[in-house]
Write an enzyme that holds these catalytic residues in place. Sequence first.
Site, short mmCIF file in Angstrom:
data_model
loop_
_atom_site.label_atom_id
_atom_site.label_comp_id
_atom_site.label_asym_id
_atom_site.label_seq_id
_atom_site.Cartn_x
_atom_site.Cartn_y
_atom_site.Cartn_z
N HIS A 74 -0.88 -2.53 -4.57
CA HIS A 74 -0.32 -3.47 -5.54
C HIS A 74 -0.27 -2.93 -6.97
O HIS A 74 -0.54 -3.64 -7.93
CB HIS A 74 -1.12 -4.78 -5.51
CG HIS A 74 -0.93 -5.58 -4.26
ND1 HIS A 74 0.20 -5.49 -3.48
CD2 HIS A 74 -1.73 -6.51 -3.66
CE1 HIS A 74 0.09 -6.33 -2.45
NE2 HIS A 74 -1.07 -6.94 -2.53
N ARG A 103 0.81 -1.22 0.00
CA ARG A 103 0.00 0.00 0.00
C ARG A 103 0.84 1.27 0.00
O ARG A 103 1.92 1.32 0.60
CB ARG A 103 -0.93 0.00 1.23
CG ARG A 103 -1.98 -1.09 1.16
CD ARG A 103 -2.65 -1.35 2.50
NE ARG A 103 -3.68 -2.37 2.35
CZ ARG A 103 -3.45 -3.68 2.37
NH1 ARG A 103 -2.22 -4.14 2.53
NH2 ARG A 103 -4.44 -4.54 2.20
N GLU A 148 4.68 -12.65 1.36
CA GLU A 148 5.10 -11.76 0.28
C GLU A 148 6.39 -11.03 0.66
O GLU A 148 6.38 -10.13 1.49
CB GLU A 148 3.99 -10.74 0.00
CG GLU A 148 2.63 -11.35 -0.27
CD GLU A 148 1.51 -10.38 0.03
OE1 GLU A 148 1.57 -9.23 -0.47
OE2 GLU A 148 0.60 -10.74 0.81
N ASP A 164 -2.42 -9.52 8.39
CA ASP A 164 -2.13 -8.86 7.11
C ASP A 164 -1.13 -7.77 7.44
O ASP A 164 -1.41 -6.58 7.38
CB ASP A 164 -3.41 -8.30 6.48
CG ASP A 164 -3.20 -7.90 5.02
OD1 ASP A 164 -2.07 -8.03 4.51
OD2 ASP A 164 -4.18 -7.46 4.38
N HIS A 200 2.76 -13.05 -5.29
CA HIS A 200 1.63 -13.11 -4.35
C HIS A 200 1.00 -14.50 -4.32
O HIS A 200 -0.22 -14.64 -4.35
CB HIS A 200 0.59 -12.06 -4.74
CG HIS A 200 -0.23 -11.57 -3.58
ND1 HIS A 200 -0.97 -12.40 -2.78
CD2 HIS A 200 -0.42 -10.31 -3.09
CE1 HIS A 200 -1.60 -11.68 -1.87
NE2 HIS A 200 -1.27 -10.40 -2.03
#
Length: 327
Positions: free
Chosen positions: A103, A78, A292, A234, A177
């Site tokens: 992304h 982000r 990731e 996350d 990803h």
Amino acid sequence: MSEQFGTLSDGTPVHRWTLERSGVRVRILSYGGIVQSVEVPDREGRTQNVVLGFADLDGYLTHPEPYLGALVGRYANRIAGGRFPLDGVTYALAQNTPPNSLHGGERGFDKRVWEVTPVAPEEGHGVRLSRVSPHGEEGFPGRVEVSATYTLDDSGALRIAYEAVTDAPTVVNLTNHSYWNLAGGGNAGGHELRLAASHYTPVDADLIPTGVPAGVAGTRFDFRETRKVGAGYDHNFVLDGGVTPAPREVAELHDPASGRVLTVSTTEPGLQLYTAEHLPEPFSPGDAVALETQHFPDSPNRPDFPSTVLRPGEVYRSETVYGFGAR
């Protein structure tokens, strides 16, 4: 080996390449640089696919937002407010997860068709994906020539090596990803994870870092010793060692039922752990774990974070290796 996988609405063909070595089979799409499948054996020698993917192109076109297996860029993760300053100019990006950019924007690298060529034998068993991202694409400055080389080594490890050059100052942050389920199906919350990360970046409600990295000791973010992944993550983890010239092992994911083990080695300073609470059908929340490798979220707005700025005359290089085993 390649085959046609489908056709976009404008008639552009999409091809699928298959790499196979040392009992590992990987399928890669020219659309989005997507890793469609990774087939590896368990402790009994039974082979299953261990990443989430769709059986046909329409699945990826209909459900783009999970970024299943995709090559993500020009900026992975982000950017706050969809804006960042660089050399006195503020650049506005698509706010595809309002109010932020995620992304690479509305049509990032994951939604582009890449040119694919086999690599020279001396470079390994694999393919090189390449494209030119023009100046202004999704609001990013600079014409960027980018490549991602996927190879299987003698042990069957999947290596992804990224390179990029630019004709004007810009920011670059690339990742893969893939969503991993080492059991081959079902909920992945029981997978066991170890991370070489003593800190993480706390985030606000929009998943933007709020301040300096925080220590993991005594928190649910402490994966320095192997434990079950669980749910509700996350977050970016600050990998011990920072940016390194060669990949070093930073993560191990283990499925106790099948015995399969995934190791992740990288040159990157960060790793986003995502426990996949938001997945479209036919998948269910928690069906996989995304690991990731990356620079940190919102780095273009955070001069205290490792820089993602790429300038003319420099070469962006990043490398991540996924190793497979069973015990």
